[in-house]
Design an enzyme around this catalytic site. Structure first.
Site, mmCIF file in Angstrom:
data_model
loop_
_atom_site.group_PDB
_atom_site.id
_atom_site.type_symbol
_atom_site.label_atom_id
_atom_site.label_comp_id
_atom_site.label_asym_id
_atom_site.label_seq_id
_atom_site.Cartn_x
_atom_site.Cartn_y
_atom_site.Cartn_z
ATOM 1 N N TRP A 332 0.828 -1.213 0.000
ATOM 2 C CA TRP A 332 0.000 0.000 0.000
ATOM 3 C C TRP A 332 0.861 1.260 0.000
ATOM 4 O O TRP A 332 0.370 2.350 -0.264
ATOM 5 C CB TRP A 332 -0.957 -0.004 1.193
ATOM 6 C CG TRP A 332 -0.317 0.189 2.543
ATOM 7 C CD1 TRP A 332 0.750 -0.476 3.069
ATOM 8 C CD2 TRP A 332 -0.717 1.129 3.553
ATOM 9 N NE1 TRP A 332 1.039 -0.040 4.329
ATOM 10 C CE2 TRP A 332 0.163 0.950 4.660
ATOM 11 C CE3 TRP A 332 -1.717 2.086 3.643
ATOM 12 C CZ2 TRP A 332 0.063 1.701 5.830
ATOM 13 C CZ3 TRP A 332 -1.813 2.830 4.817
ATOM 14 C CH2 TRP A 332 -0.933 2.648 5.890
ATOM 15 N N ASP A 333 2.158 1.095 0.282
ATOM 16 C CA ASP A 333 3.096 2.222 0.314
ATOM 17 C C ASP A 333 2.998 3.078 -0.945
ATOM 18 O O ASP A 333 3.086 4.308 -0.884
ATOM 19 C CB ASP A 333 4.542 1.713 0.413
ATOM 20 C CG ASP A 333 4.791 0.773 1.563
ATOM 21 O OD1 ASP A 333 3.860 0.047 1.961
ATOM 22 O OD2 ASP A 333 5.920 0.729 2.052
ATOM 23 N N GLU A 474 0.486 -2.970 12.740
ATOM 24 C CA GLU A 474 0.520 -4.423 12.569
ATOM 25 C C GLU A 474 0.807 -5.184 13.856
ATOM 26 O O GLU A 474 0.797 -6.421 13.859
ATOM 27 C CB GLU A 474 1.563 -4.786 11.510
ATOM 28 C CG GLU A 474 1.202 -4.280 10.131
ATOM 29 C CD GLU A 474 2.299 -4.500 9.106
ATOM 30 O OE1 GLU A 474 1.960 -4.666 7.924
ATOM 31 O OE2 GLU A 474 3.484 -4.485 9.489
ATOM 32 N N LYS A 581 2.747 0.011 16.319
ATOM 33 C CA LYS A 581 3.902 0.015 15.424
ATOM 34 C C LYS A 581 4.070 1.350 14.713
ATOM 35 O O LYS A 581 5.162 1.895 14.621
ATOM 36 C CB LYS A 581 3.769 -1.105 14.393
ATOM 37 C CG LYS A 581 4.909 -1.168 13.381
ATOM 38 C CD LYS A 581 4.705 -2.305 12.387
ATOM 39 C CE LYS A 581 5.831 -2.350 11.370
ATOM 40 N NZ LYS A 581 5.651 -3.448 10.389
ATOM 41 N N GLN A 582 2.971 1.875 14.183
ATOM 42 C CA GLN A 582 3.053 3.077 13.352
ATOM 43 C C GLN A 582 1.722 3.816 13.377
ATOM 44 O O GLN A 582 0.733 3.328 13.922
ATOM 45 C CB GLN A 582 3.414 2.705 11.920
ATOM 46 C CG GLN A 582 2.352 1.870 11.207
ATOM 47 C CD GLN A 582 2.841 1.284 9.899
ATOM 48 O OE1 GLN A 582 3.719 0.438 9.884
ATOM 49 N NE2 GLN A 582 2.266 1.715 8.806
#
Length: 730
Positions: A332-333, A474, A581-582
C-alpha cells in the site's frame, strides 16, 4: 546546495547499509552502492524490476542480474579487494543530482601504491545500459593486471535463482545468459570494453574464462605501467530479459556496441541532461535550512531512480530497487505514500503505477474468491499478475527458529482501499478520466463489492461493522472496527457511488447497477466509523484498545529477551499493550482532517504519538503532517527530518525476527515530500482550485516548488505569512 554525499574511510560493518545509501538506478534496474570488486557475500546487486523467481519453499523474490560491474586488481599474484587488503585511503561519493556513483581507493602493494578510481551510472536515457569508467594511477613502474567481466555468482536472499549461467565470448563482446529456476526466464548481460590508446600503455586480453561451473566470464588485462601516469578504460554493460523482448540477446549485444561507438562522455552528457529535466519540475527549494533541503531532494532522487518510466503498467516495490527485501513486492506504500510526488511532478508515472493495479484486477478478484468473498481483494505483497507473495508465516521466532503464523495476507483488507484512493486522487488532480474507462471504474466497483461482502450487522443493530482485520498498526492482529480501515472502506463505497451515479446505463445493466447503488449507499450510510470520545476526544483505534495495558514504548522495549524479537503477533511484547507500530488513527485523521476540528486533531496526535514505536518508516510523516494541520510546524519538523533522512543515516530497522528487511525506504521519501508540500506549504484543493497555507518551521524563510494540476504547471512559493500559487506560462 550540496548535491553530493560522501563516505570517508572503510568500515566493513557499514557496507550493507551503504549499499542502500549510495544506490543508483533508472527504474528498470537498481545498482547497490557496493564496490566493483565485491562478491556476493558483500551484497552487491543489480536488482531488476518486475521479474521474479521462486526456489523450493523459499520466498518468491525479484532477480538480481549477473554482475557486469565486477572489477578487481591483481598485483604480483594477489587480488586486491577493499575488505581484504590494506589501503591507505578510501572515499565513496554519490552525485544525487545526476545519479552518478564514484569511488577512489588507494591500495598498498609491495612496490608502492595503486589508486583505483571508478565512476558509474545507470543510464536514464536507455534503461538497459550501465556505463563504468575505471582509472588506475600507480606510484611505481611495473605490471598491473585487471580482472574484469561478468560475475554470475549472484547474491540472493532465497535463491539461488539461476539454474544455469552460460557464459561466452563473441568477437569483442563477452556475455552471460542466466536461466531462472521457476519459469526458465532468461537474463542476458553483455559487456563491451573500450581501452583508449594511451602512450606507454599496453593492454591485452590475456585470458578469458567461460566455464559454466564458475558462472563467470572474465577478461584479464595486463598493463605495463609507469609511475604517476593514469590508465583508463570503459565498460558498457547491457541487461535484457526474455520478458522485455524475444530478441533480448541480439538487442543486448547491439546496445553495448552502439554505446562503445558513441563513447562514455557522450552517454554521460545525455544522462545528466535527462536528470536536469526531471529536477526542473521536481526540485524543492528551502531557504534557511540547507540540511532539510538536501535531505528532501536526496529523498526525491531515490523516487526518481525507481520510477518505472520504461513501462505503461508497473509499480514500485516497498524497498524500491535496493534488493530482494520484502520479496520485491508492491504494498500500500505506493498509493498512500509515493503517489503524490509523481502525481504533482510527473503524472504519467502516477498513471503507470495505477495501471499496474488495474491490470492486476484479475488476481485481486481471484484472491477474494479464494477467501469466499466477492469483488477484488488486492495482494498485500503484490508481484506480477497480482500474485500475493505474502506468506502465512511471515516472521521467524528468534527463540525456536520456527516460522510464526501471521495474518498480514488474510486480514489487512485496507489494501484495496489504497488502490481506490490512488485512482480517485489521480482523477482529481489530472482530470484524466480515461483511466476510469481503461479499467479504473471497474476496479473501484469491484473493491466496493469486496467490502460489501465483508460487512457484519448484529441482529438488533442498524450499523455495519468490519471484524477480524489488521490496520496499519501491525502489532495488533485480528481486531474489530479498526478506525482507519472502516473510514477508508466508507471512502471506497462513496467513490463507487459517485461512479455509478455518473455512468450512462443501458437497460440490460440498469437493474444490476441500481441494486449496487442501493447497496453501497446503505453501506456508506450505516458503516460504523469510530468517533471521538465525548470526554477525552480520543478516537479508539479498534474495539477494546482502551482496555489494553497502557505502558511506555521504552518499557515494552525493556521486556524484549532478544534484540530481533518480533513485537507483534499473538505473543509479541506489544500485542497486549497500547504500544503501536506506526501511525494508524493519525493516518486516518490526516486523510480526512477536514472532518475534525483542530482540537480533536491535536488530542489524538498527542495521545497516540507517545504510544507509537515508529517501527515502520511510514509512520513519522503522518505525525508530521497532522502536526502541521494543528499549526505546530516546529513539532512537525523532527518527524519530517526523520522521513527525509531515512536512507541518509546509518541506522534503520534491518531485521524483523530473523528476516533481513534492510533496503531503501521510498515510502519515507514520498512521505517527506508530502510533508513539505502538503504539510509545511499547506497545499490543498479548495473548490477545484490550488491553494496553499503557510506553516513553515523555525528558520525556514521560504519554500518553493512546482506542481502540475489539471495539465497546467504551477509555481508555489510560501513564506512565513504568505503563499503564492501562480500558473507558469509557456
Amino acid at each position: 546546495m550540496n548535491w553530493n554525499i560522501e563516505e570517508l574511510g572503510y568500515q566493513p560493518e557499514k557496507a550493507t547499509g551503504l549499499g542502500n545509501k549510495f544506490l543508483i538506478g533508472n527504474g528498470y534496474m537498481g545498482i547497490r552502492g557496493t564496490l566493483e570488486e565485491s562478491k556476493k557475500d558483500q551484497f552487491p546487486a543489480v536488482n531488476l524490476s518486475g521479474i521474479y523467481d521462486q526456489v523450493g519453499n523459499g520466498w518468491r523474490e525479484p532477480l538480481n542480474a549477473p554482475n557486469g560491474l565486477f572489477t578487481r586488481l591483481l598485483i604480483e599474484g594477489k587480488e586486491y579487494c577493499l575488505s581484504e587488503k590494506e589501503h591507505k585511503a578510501h572515499t565513496m561519493e554519490l552525485d544525487y543530482r545526476h545519479g552518478i556513483f564514484r569511488r577512489e581507493t588507494v591500495f598498498e602493494a609491495a612496490k608502492g601504491t595503486v589508486t583505483l578510481k571508478t565512476e558509474r551510472f545507470a543510464s536514464m536515457v536507455d534503461k538497459h545500459l550501465i556505463a563504468l569508467k575505471v582509472t588506475l594511477v600507480p606510484s611505481y613502474d611495473g605490471e598491473i593486471e585487471v580482472i574484469t567481466g561478468i560475475d554470475g555468482e549472484v547474491w540472493d536472499i532465497n535463491g539461488p535463482h539461476y539454474d544455469s549461467v552460460l557464459t561466452g565470448v563473441t568477437g569483442e563482446l563477452i556475455g552471460a545468459v542466466a536461466t531462472t529456476h521457476e519459469k526458465q526466464d532468461k537474463v542476458a548481460v553483455y559487456e563491451a570494453l573500450e581501452i583508449p590508446s594511451v602512450a606507454g600503455q599496453e593492454a591485452a586480453i590475456a585470458e578469458q574464462s567461460t566455464k559454466e561451473k564458475d558462472r563467470t566470464v572474465l577478461r584479464h588485462l595486463k598493463l605495463q605501467v609507469t609511475a604517476e601516469k593514469s590508465y583508463t578504460f570503459f565498460k558498457y554493460i547491457s541487461i535484457y530479459t526474455s520478458l522485455d523482448t524475444a530478441a533480448f540477446q541480439e538487442e543486448g549485444k547491439q546496445l553495448v556496441l552502439e554505446a562503445k561507438k558513441r563513447g562514455y562522455e557522450a552517454l554521460l552528457k545525455e544522462h545528466k541532461n535527462n536528470w536536469e529535466k526531471k529536477w526542473s519540475r521536481s526540485e524543492v527549494e528551502i531557504e534557511g535550512d540547507d540540511e532539510a533541503m538536501e535531505a528532501l531532494n536526496y529523498s526525491l532522487y531515490h523516487l526518481h531512480s525507481i520510477a518505472p518510466r520504461h513501462s505503461k503498467s508497473l509499480s514500485i516495490a516497498a524497498r524500491g530497487l535496493s534488493g530482494q527485501t520484502y520479496k520485491g513486492a508492491v504494498f500500500w506504500d505506493t498509493e498512500m505514500f509515493m503517489l503524490d510526488f509523481f502525481l504533482f511532478t510527473e503524472p504519467e508515472v502516477a498513471k503507470t503505477l495505477l495501471k499496474y493495479r488495474i491490470d492486476t484486477l484479475k488476481g485481486a478478484k481471484a484472491k477474494a474468491g479464494d477467501y469466499g468473498f466477492c469483488g477484488a481483494f488486492y495482494a498485500w505483497e503484490s508481484q506480477e499478475g497480482g500474485y500475493d507473495a505474502c506468506s502465512d508465516y511471515n516472521v521467524t521466532d528468534v527463540f525456536t527458529g520456527r516460522p510464526m503464523r501471521t495474518y498480514f495476507k488474510d486480514k489487512q483488507i485496507h489494501i484495496s482501499t489504497a488502490v481506490v484512493y490512488g485512482i480517485m486522487r489521480y482523477i482529481e488532480f489530472t482530470g484524466d478520466k480515461e483511466l476510469l474507462s481503461e479499467g479504473g471504474a471497474e476496479t473501484i466497483i469491484e473493491c466496493a463489492k469486496f467490502y460489501y461482502s465483508l460487512l457484519i450487522k448484529r441482529v438488533k443493530d442498524e450499523k455495519y461493522e468490519l471484524y477480524d482485520v489488521i490496520g496499519p498498526d501491525e502489532y495488533h492482529e485480528r481486531v474489530n472496527n479498526n478506525a482507519y480501515t472502516n473510514r477508508m472502506v466508507k471512502f471506497t463505497f462513496e467513490a463507487a457511488i459517485k461512479l455509478l451515479e455518473e455512468e450512462t446505463e443501458n437497460k440490460a445493466e440498469a437493474a444490476e447497477k441500481t441494486l449496487l447503488l442501493e447497496s453501497f449507499r446503505d453501506a456508506a450510510l450505516h458503516l460504523y466509523i469510530p468517533q471521538p470520545d465525548e470526554k477525552t476526544g480520543i478516537i479508539e483505534q479498534f474495539d477494546g484498545y482502551e482496555q489494553l495495558e497502557d505502558v511506555s514504548v521504552e518499557a515494552v522495549k525493556g521486556r524484549l529477551l532478544h534484540e530481533k524479537e518480533y513485537w507483534g503477533g499473538a505473543y509479541g511484547v506489544a500485542s497486549h499493550t497500547k504500544v503501536i507500530k506506526q501511525a494508524d488513527v493519525v493516518t486516518m485523521m490526516n486523510l480526512f482532517s477536514s472532518e475534525y476540528d483542530m482540537e480533536i486533531l491535536y488530542k489524538n496526535w498527542a495521545y497516540y504519538e507517545p504510544r507509537t514505536e515508529h517501527g515502520s518508516s511510514l509512520s513519522a510523516c503522518m505525525y508530521s503532517m497532522v502536526a502541521c494541520k494543528c499549526n505546530m510546524p516546529d513539532q512537525a519538523y523532527p518527524f519530517f527530518l526523520k522521513s527525509a533522512k531515512a536512507d541518509l543515516g546509518d541506522g534503520g530497522k534491518q531485521w524483523a525476527g530473523l528476516i533481513y528487511i534492510g533496503g531503501t525506504h521510498p515510502a519515507a521519501s514520498g512521505g517527506a515530500y508530502m510533508t513539505a508540500v502538503e504539510g509545511f506549504a499547506g497545499l490543498k484543493l479548495e473548490n477545484g482550485e490550488l491553494k496553499a497555507e503557510p506553516r513553515l518551521p523555525k528558520g525556514w524563510k521560504h519554500l518553493k516548488f512546482k506542481v502540475q494540476y489539471l495539465g497546467e504547471l504551477y509555481q508555489v512559493t510560501v513564506t512565513k505569512d504568505k503563499a503564492e500559487v501562480e500558473k507558469i506560462r509557456d
